[in-house]
Write a protein that holds these residues in place. Sequence first.
Motif, mmCIF file in Angstrom:
data_model
loop_
_atom_site.group_PDB
_atom_site.id
_atom_site.type_symbol
_atom_site.label_atom_id
_atom_site.label_comp_id
_atom_site.label_asym_id
_atom_site.label_seq_id
_atom_site.Cartn_x
_atom_site.Cartn_y
_atom_site.Cartn_z
ATOM 1 N N LYS A 137 0.836 -1.205 0.000
ATOM 2 C CA LYS A 137 0.000 0.000 0.000
ATOM 3 C C LYS A 137 0.869 1.252 0.000
ATOM 4 O O LYS A 137 0.582 2.232 -0.706
ATOM 5 N N SER A 138 1.923 1.189 0.771
ATOM 6 C CA SER A 138 2.832 2.340 0.805
ATOM 7 C C SER A 138 3.484 2.545 -0.561
ATOM 8 O O SER A 138 3.633 3.673 -1.024
ATOM 9 N N ALA A 139 3.855 1.449 -1.191
ATOM 10 C CA ALA A 139 4.508 1.546 -2.501
ATOM 11 C C ALA A 139 3.585 2.213 -3.509
ATOM 12 O O ALA A 139 4.006 3.102 -4.259
ATOM 13 N N ILE A 140 2.345 1.799 -3.518
ATOM 14 C CA ILE A 140 1.414 2.365 -4.500
ATOM 15 C C ILE A 140 1.188 3.846 -4.218
ATOM 16 O O ILE A 140 1.164 4.670 -5.129
ATOM 17 N N LEU A 141 1.067 4.186 -2.929
ATOM 18 C CA LEU A 141 0.918 5.600 -2.590
ATOM 19 C C LEU A 141 2.147 6.399 -3.026
ATOM 20 O O LEU A 141 2.056 7.574 -3.355
ATOM 21 N N ALA A 177 15.771 5.448 -4.222
ATOM 22 C CA ALA A 177 16.073 4.731 -5.468
ATOM 23 C C ALA A 177 16.144 5.721 -6.626
ATOM 24 O O ALA A 177 17.058 5.672 -7.456
ATOM 25 N N ASP A 178 15.196 6.638 -6.657
ATOM 26 C CA ASP A 178 15.202 7.630 -7.738
ATOM 27 C C ASP A 178 16.344 8.623 -7.569
ATOM 28 O O ASP A 178 16.999 9.003 -8.534
ATOM 29 N N ARG A 179 16.558 9.035 -6.309
ATOM 30 C CA ARG A 179 17.589 10.047 -6.055
ATOM 31 C C ARG A 179 18.957 9.539 -6.476
ATOM 32 O O ARG A 179 19.744 10.266 -7.061
ATOM 33 N N TYR A 180 19.217 8.264 -6.179
ATOM 34 C CA TYR A 180 20.549 7.724 -6.479
ATOM 35 C C TYR A 180 20.562 6.847 -7.728
ATOM 36 O O TYR A 180 21.601 6.276 -8.061
ATOM 37 N N ARG A 181 19.395 6.713 -8.373
ATOM 38 C CA ARG A 181 19.291 5.815 -9.540
ATOM 39 C C ARG A 181 19.973 4.491 -9.241
ATOM 40 O O ARG A 181 20.909 4.074 -9.918
ATOM 41 N N ASN A 182 19.451 3.832 -8.243
ATOM 42 C CA ASN A 182 20.100 2.619 -7.757
ATOM 43 C C ASN A 182 19.042 1.742 -7.064
ATOM 44 O O ASN A 182 18.091 2.264 -6.497
ATOM 45 N N PRO A 183 19.234 0.431 -7.084
ATOM 46 C CA PRO A 183 18.314 -0.424 -6.327
ATOM 47 C C PRO A 183 18.394 -0.141 -4.822
ATOM 48 O O PRO A 183 19.482 0.100 -4.297
ATOM 49 N N VAL A 184 17.247 -0.179 -4.179
ATOM 50 C CA VAL A 184 17.187 0.003 -2.730
ATOM 51 C C VAL A 184 16.441 -1.192 -2.138
ATOM 52 O O VAL A 184 15.396 -1.592 -2.647
ATOM 53 N N PHE A 185 17.018 -1.737 -1.098
ATOM 54 C CA PHE A 185 16.399 -2.881 -0.416
ATOM 55 C C PHE A 185 15.619 -2.438 0.813
ATOM 56 O O PHE A 185 16.061 -1.551 1.553
ATOM 57 N N VAL A 186 14.481 -3.083 1.023
ATOM 58 C CA VAL A 186 13.852 -3.057 2.333
ATOM 59 C C VAL A 186 14.121 -4.452 2.914
ATOM 60 O O VAL A 186 13.623 -5.450 2.384
ATOM 61 N N LEU A 243 9.414 3.272 5.419
ATOM 62 C CA LEU A 243 10.700 3.045 4.757
ATOM 63 C C LEU A 243 10.511 2.586 3.308
ATOM 64 O O LEU A 243 11.389 2.800 2.467
ATOM 65 N N THR A 244 9.375 1.981 3.015
ATOM 66 C CA THR A 244 9.118 1.632 1.610
ATOM 67 C C THR A 244 8.974 2.919 0.792
ATOM 68 O O THR A 244 9.534 3.035 -0.304
ATOM 69 N N ALA A 245 8.221 3.869 1.329
ATOM 70 C CA ALA A 245 8.077 5.142 0.615
ATOM 71 C C ALA A 245 9.440 5.816 0.460
ATOM 72 O O ALA A 245 9.787 6.310 -0.623
ATOM 73 N N LEU A 246 10.219 5.798 1.533
ATOM 74 C CA LEU A 246 11.561 6.386 1.476
ATOM 75 C C LEU A 246 12.428 5.648 0.443
ATOM 76 O O LEU A 246 13.201 6.259 -0.296
ATOM 77 N N ALA A 247 12.251 4.332 0.401
ATOM 78 C CA ALA A 247 13.060 3.527 -0.529
ATOM 79 C C ALA A 247 12.858 4.001 -1.971
ATOM 80 O O ALA A 247 13.817 4.095 -2.744
#
Lengths: 359, 496, 105
Positions: free
Chosen positions: A14-18, A157-166, A149-153
Motif C-alpha cells: 500500500k505504501s509503494a502504490i501511494l 532509489a530515484d535520487r541515487y538511480r540505484n536499487p534500494v532494499f527493504v 521506509l518503503t516510501a523512502l526507498a
Amino acid sequence: MRKQLMKGNEAIVKSAILAGCRGFYGYPITPASEITEAAALYMPRAGGVFVQAESEVAAINMLYGAAAAGVRAMTASSGPGISLMQEGISYMAGAELPCVVADITRGGPGLGNIGSEQGDYHQVVKGGGHGNYRTIVLAPHSVQEMADLTALAFELADRYRNPVFVLADGFVGQMMEPVEFPQRAIEAPMPAWAVAGTAATRGNLITSLHMGCDDLEAHVLALEAKYKLAEQREACAEEWHAEDAEIVLVGYGIVGRILKAVTAEARANGLPVGLLRPITLYPFPIAHFQHLASRARVFVVVEMSNGQLLEDVRLALNGACPIEFFSRVGGNAPSHDEVLQLVREQALRLIGEERMAHA
Amino acid sequence: MPSEAVQEYTVAQGRAKSFYARYARKEELQHQTHYCPGCGHGIIHKMLARAIDELDVQDRTILIGPVGCSVFTYYYFDVGNVQAAHGRAPAVATAMKRSRPGSIVISYQGDGDLSAIGAAEILHAANRGENISVIFVNNAIYSMTGGQVAPTTLIGQKSTTTPEGRRAANEGYPLHVSELLATLEAPVYIERVGLGDNKQIAQATRAIRRAVEDQARGLGFSLVEVLAPCPTIWKMNPVDAQRWVRDVMEKTFPLGVFRDHTKEAALRPASQPAPALDEIPRLLGLAEEDLPTGNGCMLARETNVDLQVRIAGFGGQGVLLLGEVLAEAGLVAGLEVSWLPSYGPEMRSGTSNCHVRLSSQPVDSPLVSVPSVLVAMNEPSLCKFDLTVRRGGWVIYNGDTFPGDCMRDGVHVLALPFTRLADELGDPRAANMVMLGALLEIDGVLPQASIDAALHRLVKNPRWIELDERALARGRELLKDALRRGSLAKEPCAEA
Amino acid sequence: MVKGERIETKKQDRGWLRIDGEECKGCGLCIEACPPKVIAMSEELNHFGYRTAIFAGAGCTGCGVCFMVCPEPGAITVFRAAVRHVEASGHANAGIEEAISCASN
Ligand SMILES: Cc1ncc(C[n+]2csc(CCOP(=O)(O)OP(=O)(O)O)c2C)c(N)n1
Ligand code: SF4
Ligand code: SF4
Ligand code: SF4
C-alpha cells in the motif's frame, strides 16, 4: 483514528502504490508471499502492472525493464529468491536503474527453513552480485516502518538511480500492527533518462556495458561517488536511551524490538543500558557508533545471523570500544531473558572492573 | 523524350533511416559495424531497420539487445535502446511493453542467449502472449565467447567444447525453438527463415517486417528464427557460410511458418485507464470510511494495560483469528497493539500460534515470551507453552481435565471443554470465540463496543457474527461462573 | 536512405550502384548474389586493410539484391532510373520483390 491493523507485508504494497509504484513483478516465497498477493490485488486497481514471473531471475529482469521504461517498480522475495535476483540487481546498479526490492528473510543456507532469520545480511548489504556496486538497505522494525521506509526507498532509489532494499525479517513481514499512511498518493515523475518508446526518449540508452577500460573505470568511479554521497547523507539509526548508556545494545529489525524490551527492563533495574538500532544498513550509521563509543564501555551486538552485522559494527567502532556478541539462528529469536542475562553479566563485569580500578 | 541523353537515377536501396548515420557510441571505426565480414547479424539488422522504417515506428521502438555478438545493437539503431542481461531480454521486454503499451518492443537474441540461458524467459513470455516481437538469430554456436556448443549446434558439428563434434548422447539433440514455441496457444506468429541465398533473404525480410507489424497491430507475440551464418567461428568464407545455412543447417532446421494466427488473432485488451490520484487511498482500502472508528469505546487515558497473550492450537481452530479480534479490539479501544503469528506450513496442519500484545505504552517487543494469558486450544499447545506463563497469569485450556503434569503454582487455570460448549451453541468452530470471551472477562478492560467493532470488521458472514457474539457472551459467563464457584484450578499467589 | 538523392550518368541502365569503400568489408556476398555479375572485388586494399567490392559501372538492373545480402547498413546504395522509380509505389519494398524474380542462386 487514522490507524489500521495490518500485516507488514501488506503495508509495503500500500505504501509503494501511494509512493507512485506502478509495477510489481514477483515470485511467491514464504514469508514474503503476502506482498506478491497484495500487489496482485491492488496494483491493477491503481492502474499499475502486476506479473507473477516464472522465476526471481525473470522478476528482477522485468524490474529492469519497468525501471528502464521510467516506471517506479518493485519486487519482493526471501533468501532463495534474493540469491537468484543478484544478477539483475548488479545489472540494475550498473545501468543505474532505480527499483525497490523487499527481502523478507527466512532461514538459510539452501532451503533452510521458513523461520525468521537475518542471514541475508551479507548478500543484501554487501551486494551479492558481481562488480563494484552497493545497494542502499533500509531495515524496518515495525509495520509502521515497513510503510514509511518503503516510501523512502522509492525516493532514495530515484535520487541515487540505484536499487534500494527493504530488508525485514519474517516476523516484521508477518506481524500486524496499527499503521498510518499518508492521505495523498504521489505521482512519480517520468525520468528524463528513461526509454519510453517516445520521440523524446529515442536517443536514450540503458546499459551496464562499458567496453573501454577507461570508460568502465570512469563509470565505476561515478557510481562510487554516488555511494559516498549516500554515505554522507542517508545513514540513519535510532538511539533509544543511548545517550548516557554504558552498555549499548545493537540490533536491527525484530531484534531491535526485543532489545527495546530488554533495555526498558534493564533501565527499570537501574542498569545503564541503551539501544542503537541501525535503520540503514548501507550506508551503515558509523557516526552514531563513534559518537556513543565515547561514553559506552561495551557494545553488545545481537542478531539472528552468525556475526554478519557484527562485522560492520567492528568496522564502525574500529577498536574504540569492546564488543560482546549474541546470536540465535535457524528461526529462533533471541529471547528477552537470554539477552537480559547477558546484559546483567556485562554490568557485573563493568562494576567489577570499577572496583578493581578504585582499589 | 528520346533526345535526352542524360538519365536520372534515384536511391532505391540505401541506409535505413532507423540506423545512425555514424556510430558515435562505438569507440573506433565509427563508419562500419563491429561484425565480421559476412556476419548474419548485419544482414538481419538491415531487415529490422527496414521494417521499422516502413512501418513508421522509429520513435516508438524500443530495441532490447542481448549478450552475444549483437550486444551492441545500440551502436546502430537510432531507436530507444536497452541492453539486457544474458538471456533475459524477454523478461525485460515484458515489463517494458506492459509499462509503455504504445511502444514497439523488439527483443533481439542469439541462440545461446535465447535457447540456453534464457530458455525459461522466452518460453514464458511466449506463453503469456506478450505483445512483443522477437528476432531469434540462430547461428548454431556461441560466437561471442569463441565457439562453444549451443543447444542449436548440429549433430556432429565441432565446437570448442565439442572438439570431436556434438554427440546426442552427451549434448542432446539440436533444440527446435520455433517448433517448441508453436506448441503454445498464445503466440500469434512464428516462422523460421534463413539467410542461405537470395530467395531466403527475401523471405526473411518479409517475415521480420511481419513480426513487427503484428505487434504494431496489437495482435500479440511473434518470433522469427533466422538461420544465420557466422563465417568466423564456422571457419568458412562468407559465401560458403551462406551456402552452409541453406545446404546443411536447413536440413536440421526446416524453414517455414509454424504458427500464423495473424488473421484470427483478437486484439489484446487495452489496459484500464489509470484512476485519478485522489482515488488511490480508497482503492487501497485506506479511505476514511475504511478506518476503524474508536467512537464510544476509547479507554480512558490513565487506564494502565499490559496484556501479553499467547494463543496456540491446531491449524483450523481459529487461533489466528482469535488473536486478531483481540488486537483489533485493542486498537479500537485506543491501545497500542501487536499481533504476531507463527506462519508457514504449520498453518495447514500441525500447530499454530500467535502472540498478541495490548498495552497503554508503545509495544516494545511483539514477541510474547512470558505471557500473562495463555489460550491453549489443545493439549500439545498447553504442554509447549504452559511453563512460560508468568506467575499470577492465566491459562485458558480447551479440555475437560487439566493434565496433571502441567499443573503448577501461581497460575490461574480455566479448563473447560470449549469445543463441546461451542457445539452446543451451534458450531464447534466457535470454540475460539468462547475462549476469547473468557479471556476478555479476566482482564475486563476492553469495552464490549470495541469487541463488537472488531468482530464486525474481521468477520463478514452475518451468521458467523451472530454465532460469535453468542460465543463471546458464553465465554464471559463461563469465567464468571468459575470465579463465583471458586473452581479455578489454582489459587493465584501474590505477585512478587 | 538519402531521399531524393540523384546522380547523373550517360549510361542507359535501369540501375546504378554506389559502394562505400570505407564501409565495405569485402565479404564478397554481393558479388556472389548479383544476378548479372556486375560487382567485382578490388585488387587494392582500402586503408583499413580490406579488399572491397567495386561496381563494374554498367549492367546493373537495380534489383537491390546486393543491398539486401550486404551485412553493412550503408556500404551499398542502389539507384534506379528515375522514371521507373516514380512509377513504383515509392516503397523500397518494390525492390525486394524484384530481387526474388531475378535471383539466380
Ligand atoms: C551469465 C552469463 N554467462 C555467460 C556469459 C558469457 N557469454 C557471453 S555471450 C555468450 C554466448 C552468446 O551466444 P549466442 O547467444 O549464440 O550469440 P552469438 O554470439 O552467437 O551471436 C556467453 C556464453 C555472460 N555474458 N553472462
Ligand atoms: S563471430 Fe560470428 S556472429 Fe560474431 S560477429 Fe563474427 S561472424 Fe558474426
Ligand atoms: S542492384 Fe542487382 S544488378 Fe545491380 S549490382 Fe546489385 S545485385 Fe547487381
Ligand atoms: S556485401 Fe557489402 S561488405 Fe560485403 S563485399 Fe559487398 S559491399 Fe562489401
